[in-house]
Scaffold this active site. Structure first.
Site, PDB file in Angstrom:
ATOM      1  N   GLU A 281       0.821  -1.217   0.000  1.00 46.43           N
ATOM      2  CA  GLU A 281       0.000   0.000   0.000  1.00 46.43           C
ATOM      3  C   GLU A 281       0.849   1.259   0.000  1.00 46.43           C
ATOM      4  OE1 GLU A 281      -4.430  -0.687   1.938  1.00 46.43           O
ATOM      5  OE2 GLU A 281      -2.946   0.366   3.106  1.00 46.43           O
ATOM      6  N   HIS A 302       8.720 -26.749  -0.700  1.00 40.39           N
ATOM      7  CA  HIS A 302       8.132 -27.900  -1.392  1.00 40.39           C
ATOM      8  C   HIS A 302       7.050 -27.468  -2.373  1.00 40.39           C
ATOM      9  CE1 HIS A 302      10.169 -30.830   1.305  1.00 40.39           C
ATOM     10  NE2 HIS A 302      10.256 -29.728   2.023  1.00 40.39           N
ATOM     11  N   LYS A 417     -14.043   0.382  -3.657  1.00 36.72           N
ATOM     12  CA  LYS A 417     -15.116   0.699  -2.705  1.00 36.72           C
ATOM     13  C   LYS A 417     -16.215   1.493  -3.400  1.00 36.72           C
ATOM     14  CE  LYS A 417     -12.253   1.007   1.427  1.00 36.72           C
ATOM     15  NZ  LYS A 417     -11.697   1.891   2.435  1.00 36.72           N
TER      16      LYS A 417
HETATM   17  O1  PA5 Z   1      -4.038   1.066   5.543  1.00 33.78           O
HETATM   18  C1  PA5 Z   1      -5.168   1.438   5.371  1.00 33.78           C
HETATM   19  O2  PA5 Z   1      -5.461   2.634   5.423  1.00 33.78           O
HETATM   20  C2  PA5 Z   1      -6.317   0.469   5.102  1.00 33.78           C
HETATM   21  O3  PA5 Z   1      -5.875  -0.839   4.998  1.00 33.78           O
HETATM   22  C3  PA5 Z   1      -7.289   0.556   6.260  1.00 33.78           C
HETATM   23  O4  PA5 Z   1      -6.628   0.230   7.447  1.00 33.78           O
HETATM   24  C4  PA5 Z   1      -8.476  -0.361   6.040  1.00 33.78           C
HETATM   25  O5  PA5 Z   1      -9.109  -0.055   4.828  1.00 33.78           O
HETATM   26  C5  PA5 Z   1      -9.478  -0.211   7.177  1.00 33.78           C
HETATM   27  O6  PA5 Z   1      -9.903   1.109   7.294  1.00 33.78           O
HETATM   28  P1  PA5 Z   1     -10.651   1.634   8.572  1.00 33.78           P
HETATM   29  O7  PA5 Z   1      -9.732   1.570   9.727  1.00 33.78           O
HETATM   30  O8  PA5 Z   1     -11.042   3.059   8.254  1.00 33.78           O
HETATM   31  O9  PA5 Z   1     -11.868   0.757   8.765  1.00 33.78           O
END
Ligand code: PA5
Length: 429
Positions: A281, A302, A417
């Site tokens: 990310e 393996h 989303k």
């Molecule tokens: O790193 C990130 O920002 C995402 O992986 C969020 O942690 C994930 O989408 C969950 O978001 P939230 O904490 O708003 O529910």
């Protein structure tokens, strides 16, 4: 405690630290002085020193109360709001934990089978819930939490539900904060300036980790050690920056687009997942970035071992090795020796595992021509794990900035989303 070595990287692929000395120092100053892209998400940088001490005491007190009162904690969260906790709990407690409180996870999927199975499992459990969401609107988490909240209220009544539910979320905003305030749930804060994937060292990770009986003060002490250790802007003296720079060099100069994080312990499988989110990310944007993948050896020798050894040369490996296991097992002797194993009788599995590690390093790097960066920890304790978390976070910030990427946003995560909301008929989409 944590050592990084490049002995198994092809000599011609080794970066010359001095050539990047100035650039690394420049990025170091961007991190310290918060002048780079995404600089409002650098709260994790000095968190091991500046964390809210009063909140930590509240977390520990409530976790101890939960351990004494309930048998199970449901951690409801996804992505950065869940991966750090599961990574730490598995890494320290193992895959068949004996901790007093069992930790289960929900809110991390929309799969009806998993949700159904987990809810059925919880029916006769005396469980509490920790809902974690920075935004408070993540579909996976909200859908599961709605059901869990109703189950808790049915089980214990509305008044006792106030004890059995805690929330970790933004300090002021969001649907979860509003709901928690209205219902009177205890809340802990995910600070504005710390993103999900850097949040394992906040209440997001610490509350569930404490409920699993792990010493969170030790974990934070390990982060603090690492914060001091990796604060030196000099690339020759900073191993987090050395790791970041070498992987950047392998990517930029030699076109290795895949990094495979491997370890020799199955309980690190979720640590791999945490690391994948952190690097994937943070770096995978604007058409750039190394693809983080992972494996657990010797199991995956393996299966994927074949590709690593002999397949297309698109990857390098980063191997995390723990010198001293918490437990050991000895190979027993057998009078008949029908399986021919007596040559190992009396030998410990830690010894055999180490020989597998050494043999694989040699095979992959020398015969297979796959560069291996080696990370070695003396042991896996809460303190060592805190150190490792911070090491990876600091290296990730350096690595993304070296590639001229903002390490702290995730614009790509939003697109699915929006599409999903549109398809589901959510207002405004
Ligand atoms: O790193 C990130 O920002 C995402 O992986 C969020 O942690 C994930 O989408 C969950 O978001 P939230 O904490 O708003 O529910």
């Amino acid at each position: 405690m944590l050592k990084v070595n490049f002995d198994y990287v092809n000599k011609n692929h080794l970066v010359n630290f001095n050539e990047y000395r100035e650039r690394v120092a420049e990025v170091d100053s961007m991190i310290k002085n918060k002048t780079g892209a995404g600089n409002d998400f650098l709260g994790w940088y000095d968190w091991p020193k500046n964390y809210d001490k009063e909140e930590l005491e509240r977390i520990i007190k409530k976790a101890n109360h939960y351990i004494e009162t309930y048998d199970t904690l449901v951690v409801c969260g996804i992505g950065g709001s869940y991966l750090g906790a599961v990574a730490a709990i598995d890494a320290i407690n193992g895959l068949l934990p004996t901790s007093k409180m069992k930790i289960v996870y929900l809110g991390n999927t929309l799969d009806p089978n998993y949700v159904h199975e987990t809810l059925s499992y919880l029916k006769d459990k005396n469980f509490a819930v920790c809902c974690i969401s920075k935004s408070g609107t993540t579909t996976e988490t909200s859908v599961s939490f709605r059901i869990l909240k109703e189950m808790v209220e049915e089980k214990y009544g509305k008044e006792k539900a106030k004890d059995a539910i805690v929330c970790v979320t933004d300090k002021a905003r969001g649907a979860l904060k509003t709901l928690a305030n209205k219902e009177g749930y205890e809340t802990y804060i995910l600070p504005d300036d710390i993103g999900g994937r850097y949040s394992v060292i906040t209440a997001v990770g610490l509350f569930p980790i404490a409920c699993a009986g792990i010493d969170v003060k030790e974990l934070l002490a390990g982060c603090y050690d690492a914060m001091l250790e990796y604060d030196n802007p000099d690339i020759n003296k900073n191993m987090a920056y050395q790791y970041a720079l070498e992987r950047h060099y392998l990517y930029q100069k030699f076109g290795y687009k895949v990094e495979m994080l491997g370890s020799y312990e199955p309980r690190f499988r979720m640590l791999n997942e945490w690391w994948k989110q952190l690097y994937g990310e943070s770096e995978g944007k604007e058409g750039k970035g190394i693809l983080p993948t992972s494996c657990v050896f010797t199991t995956d020798l393996h299966s994927l071992g074949q590709y690593i050894q002999d397949g297309e040369k698109i990857l390098f490996e980063t191997i995390l090795y723990i010198e001293k296991p918490n437990f050991d097992v000895t190979v027993i002797s057998d009078k008949e020796d029908l399986d021919g194993l007596n040559y190992l009788a009396g030998k410990k599995l830690s010894f055999i595992n180490k020989k597998a590690y050494e043999g694989t390093l040699e095979a992959h790097s020398k015969s297979g021509g796959v560069d291996n960066i080696c990370l070695t920890l003396d042991e896996m304790s809460p303190r060592a794990l805190g150190h490792l978390f911070y090491f990876f976070m600091k290296a990730c910030a350096m690595s993304a900035y070296l590639n001229e990427i903002n390490p702290f946003n995730q614009p790509g995560v939003e697109i699915y989303k929006k599409n999903m909301f549109h398809l589901l008929g959510k207002k405004g989409y």
